[in-house]
Design an enzyme around this catalytic site. Sequence first.
Site, PDB file in Angstrom:
ATOM      1  N   LYS A 239       0.811  -1.100   0.030  1.00 23.62           N
ATOM      2  CA  LYS A 239       0.092  -0.060   0.008  1.00 23.62           C
ATOM      3  C   LYS A 239       0.865   1.242  -0.122  1.00 23.62           C
ATOM      4  O   LYS A 239       0.513   2.256  -0.872  1.00 23.62           O
ATOM      5  CB  LYS A 239      -0.808   0.210   1.180  1.00 23.62           C
TER       6      LYS A 239
ATOM      7  N   ARG B 199     -10.185   2.602   8.267  1.00 32.81           N
ATOM      8  CA  ARG B 199      -9.865   0.905   8.815  1.00 32.81           C
ATOM      9  C   ARG B 199     -10.991   0.134   9.319  1.00 32.81           C
ATOM     10  O   ARG B 199     -11.078  -0.950   9.739  1.00 32.81           O
ATOM     11  CB  ARG B 199      -8.601   1.115   9.772  1.00 32.81           C
TER      12      ARG B 199
ATOM     13  N   ARG C 274      10.583  -6.456   5.932  1.00 34.06           N
ATOM     14  CA  ARG C 274      10.615  -5.073   5.849  1.00 34.06           C
ATOM     15  C   ARG C 274      11.560  -4.276   6.863  1.00 34.06           C
ATOM     16  O   ARG C 274      11.708  -4.571   7.896  1.00 34.06           O
ATOM     17  CB  ARG C 274       9.099  -4.673   5.970  1.00 34.06           C
TER      18      ARG C 274
ATOM     19  N   ARG D  92      10.496  -1.916  12.152  1.00 26.49           N
ATOM     20  CA  ARG D  92       9.464  -1.263  12.807  1.00 26.49           C
ATOM     21  C   ARG D  92       8.850  -2.325  13.972  1.00 26.49           C
ATOM     22  O   ARG D  92       8.741  -3.309  13.531  1.00 26.49           O
ATOM     23  CB  ARG D  92       8.083  -1.188  11.843  1.00 26.49           C
TER      24      ARG D  92
ATOM     25  N   ARG E  39      -2.158  -7.412  13.877  1.00 22.53           N
ATOM     26  CA  ARG E  39      -2.336  -6.458  12.954  1.00 22.53           C
ATOM     27  C   ARG E  39      -3.273  -7.340  11.929  1.00 22.53           C
ATOM     28  O   ARG E  39      -4.289  -6.860  11.490  1.00 22.53           O
ATOM     29  CB  ARG E  39      -1.286  -5.688  12.345  1.00 22.53           C
TER      30      ARG E  39
HETATM   31  P1  AMP Z   1       0.110   1.703   9.368  1.00 20.84           P
HETATM   32  O1  AMP Z   1       1.238   2.091   9.286  1.00 20.84           O
HETATM   33  O2  AMP Z   1      -1.066   2.054   8.479  1.00 20.84           O
HETATM   34  O3  AMP Z   1       0.051   0.038   9.459  1.00 20.84           O
HETATM   35  O4  AMP Z   1      -0.417   2.175  10.761  1.00 20.84           O
HETATM   36  C1  AMP Z   1       0.464   1.894  12.139  1.00 20.84           C
HETATM   37  C2  AMP Z   1      -0.621   1.692  13.365  1.00 20.84           C
HETATM   38  O5  AMP Z   1      -0.907   3.333  13.539  1.00 20.84           O
HETATM   39  C3  AMP Z   1      -1.409   0.944  13.430  1.00 20.84           C
HETATM   40  O6  AMP Z   1      -1.395  -0.547  13.712  1.00 20.84           O
HETATM   41  C4  AMP Z   1      -2.589   1.595  14.156  1.00 20.84           C
HETATM   42  O7  AMP Z   1      -2.025   1.188  15.428  1.00 20.84           O
HETATM   43  C5  AMP Z   1      -2.287   3.094  14.025  1.00 20.84           C
HETATM   44  N1  AMP Z   1      -3.469   3.294  12.988  1.00 20.84           N
HETATM   45  C6  AMP Z   1      -3.117   3.881  11.647  1.00 20.84           C
HETATM   46  N2  AMP Z   1      -4.421   4.253  11.070  1.00 20.84           N
HETATM   47  C7  AMP Z   1      -5.317   3.717  11.737  1.00 20.84           C
HETATM   48  C8  AMP Z   1      -6.556   3.977  11.692  1.00 20.84           C
HETATM   49  N3  AMP Z   1      -7.233   4.349  10.554  1.00 20.84           N
HETATM   50  N4  AMP Z   1      -7.521   3.663  12.696  1.00 20.84           N
HETATM   51  C9  AMP Z   1      -6.880   3.078  13.819  1.00 20.84           C
HETATM   52  N5  AMP Z   1      -5.564   2.948  14.003  1.00 20.84           N
HETATM   53  C10 AMP Z   1      -4.923   3.341  12.890  1.00 20.84           C
END
Ligand code: AMP
Length: 225
Positions: A17, A93, A130, A162, A173
């Site tokens: 993504k 999400r 990653r 990460r 996740r």
């Molecule tokens: P990502 O990089 O998009 O995987 O986001 C990393 C983390 O940020 C996720 O595992 C959540 O803890 C938080 N996060 C990001 N976007 C959202 C969202 N739309 N709703 C809730 N938590 C989010």
Amino acid sequence: MVPGARLVVLGKQGAGKGTQCVRLSHHYVVPHVSTGDMLRAAVKQGTPLGMKARDIMDSGELLSDDLIMEMIAERLGERDVRDRGFILDGCPRTVHQAEALADILAPLDLDLVIDIEIQTGQVLRRLAARRVCADCGANYSVSSPPLINWTCDVCGGEVVQREDDKVEAIERRLQLYEVQTAPLIEWYEVRGQLARVAGTGSPDAVTRRIIKVIEDRRYKQTGMR
Ligand code: AMP
């Protein structure tokens, strides 16, 4: 002038993504709005939001819908987004976030929601490999590291794994994705806003597929390429 775009990109963690959103943002000349990047920046700066978010993010849990939608509403109200549109990455999400997003955008609507499809076995391998720059977020992997010593080619920052790409957090996740995020795909599908794109093959191949579905949709809606 290149027309703007209002796009949401969905896909499991590790579906590619982030990479595709950066490319779409350059192609359509619109801001890439990533909730994950915004939250990681807040954690790094130690803002009140970042302090709330840190442990939740590290464990792979989701932040509350209200907190996220407040942050997104503010960002989507900024001038660059209002003028050109956005590539939204990591949000919505949950179905509740999708409903809130529709309210924020009204009377406008999304152009399209793209779901990058990939099998779980493949994302597990990708996520475990990653690595990201702790400063600018550039993506690498153990098989395609930066040129020198885990130092970012783009900004010189340190390239690391990460915290939430470690095995336990990845499992959590992906589990949350199935329960909370996968229903969104159907939600957008019944509204006629969804396009599914295979996430397999090279990043270039995936980008070509995505741009094709966007252009086909545009042609159907406006008669213009
Ligand atoms: P990502 O990089 O998009 O995987 O986001 C990393 C983390 O940020 C996720 O595992 C959540 O803890 C938080 N996060 C990001 N976007 C959202 C969202 N739309 N709703 C809730 N938590 C989010």
